[in-house]
Design a protein around this motif. Sequence first.
Motif, short mmCIF file in Angstrom:
data_model
loop_
_atom_site.label_atom_id
_atom_site.label_comp_id
_atom_site.label_asym_id
_atom_site.label_seq_id
_atom_site.Cartn_x
_atom_site.Cartn_y
_atom_site.Cartn_z
N GLN A 23 72.14 36.80 -6.12
CA GLN A 23 73.34 36.73 -6.96
C GLN A 23 73.76 38.15 -7.31
OE1 GLN A 23 72.94 34.47 -10.53
NE2 GLN A 23 75.07 34.73 -11.09
N GLN A 29 84.16 43.98 -1.08
CA GLN A 29 84.45 42.61 -0.67
C GLN A 29 83.77 41.58 -1.57
OE1 GLN A 29 86.45 41.92 2.13
NE2 GLN A 29 86.85 44.11 2.07
N VAL A 30 82.77 42.00 -2.34
CA VAL A 30 82.04 41.07 -3.20
C VAL A 30 82.41 41.32 -4.65
CG1 VAL A 30 80.10 40.84 -1.62
CG2 VAL A 30 80.04 42.62 -3.35
N LYS A 31 82.14 40.32 -5.48
CA LYS A 31 82.41 40.45 -6.91
C LYS A 31 81.23 39.87 -7.70
CE LYS A 31 85.32 36.29 -6.99
NZ LYS A 31 84.92 35.81 -5.70
N ASN A 50 78.82 37.62 -9.73
CA ASN A 50 78.48 36.19 -9.67
C ASN A 50 78.59 35.59 -8.27
OD1 ASN A 50 77.67 35.93 -12.36
ND2 ASN A 50 79.78 35.62 -13.02
N ASP A 51 79.00 36.36 -7.26
CA ASP A 51 78.97 35.85 -5.88
C ASP A 51 77.52 35.65 -5.48
OD1 ASP A 51 81.67 35.83 -5.41
OD2 ASP A 51 81.69 37.67 -4.22
N LYS A 52 77.27 34.64 -4.63
CA LYS A 52 75.95 34.50 -4.00
C LYS A 52 76.10 35.07 -2.61
CE LYS A 52 73.79 31.06 -6.65
NZ LYS A 52 72.83 30.03 -6.75
N VAL A 53 75.17 35.93 -2.24
CA VAL A 53 75.27 36.63 -0.97
C VAL A 53 73.98 36.51 -0.17
CG1 VAL A 53 76.97 38.30 -1.81
CG2 VAL A 53 74.55 38.82 -2.05
N ILE A 104 78.90 36.15 2.24
CA ILE A 104 79.02 35.52 0.92
C ILE A 104 78.72 34.03 1.13
CG2 ILE A 104 80.57 34.94 -0.97
CD1 ILE A 104 82.08 37.54 -0.34
N VAL A 105 77.83 33.49 0.31
CA VAL A 105 77.44 32.07 0.43
C VAL A 105 78.33 31.26 -0.50
CG1 VAL A 105 75.56 30.43 0.14
CG2 VAL A 105 75.07 32.76 0.91
N GLU A 106 78.98 30.24 0.06
CA GLU A 106 79.85 29.38 -0.77
C GLU A 106 79.28 28.00 -0.90
OE1 GLU A 106 83.68 29.56 1.10
OE2 GLU A 106 84.07 31.52 0.27
#
Length: 94
Positions: free
Chosen positions: A39, A57-59, A61-64, A92-94
């Motif tokens: 995270q 490219q990430v912010k 609380n993103d899951k990566v 990035i995991v969605e």
Amino acid sequence: MTIKPLGDRVVIKMVEAEETTKSGIILAGSAKEKPQVAQVLAVGPGGLVEGKEVQMQVKVNDKVLISKYAGTEVKIDGEELIIVRQSDILAIVE
């Protein structure tokens, strides 16, 4: 204490590895794989890094998904965190 990453660096915390398999078998500590999902806790500003313009490219609380042995491990307030470059993040995991 707060960590504010510089350049294209990202502060992440690994998501705990599952202790049981899908079939319900409990894994011993040595049998667990190193988790690769994390995270995002903090993101650097990007900008000019090594002579190239980098946009983040990430912010937070993103899951990566990260490279298996990427980054530098640090311990802040008893919490184990990893600082990685954005290029070490695979997806990035969605």
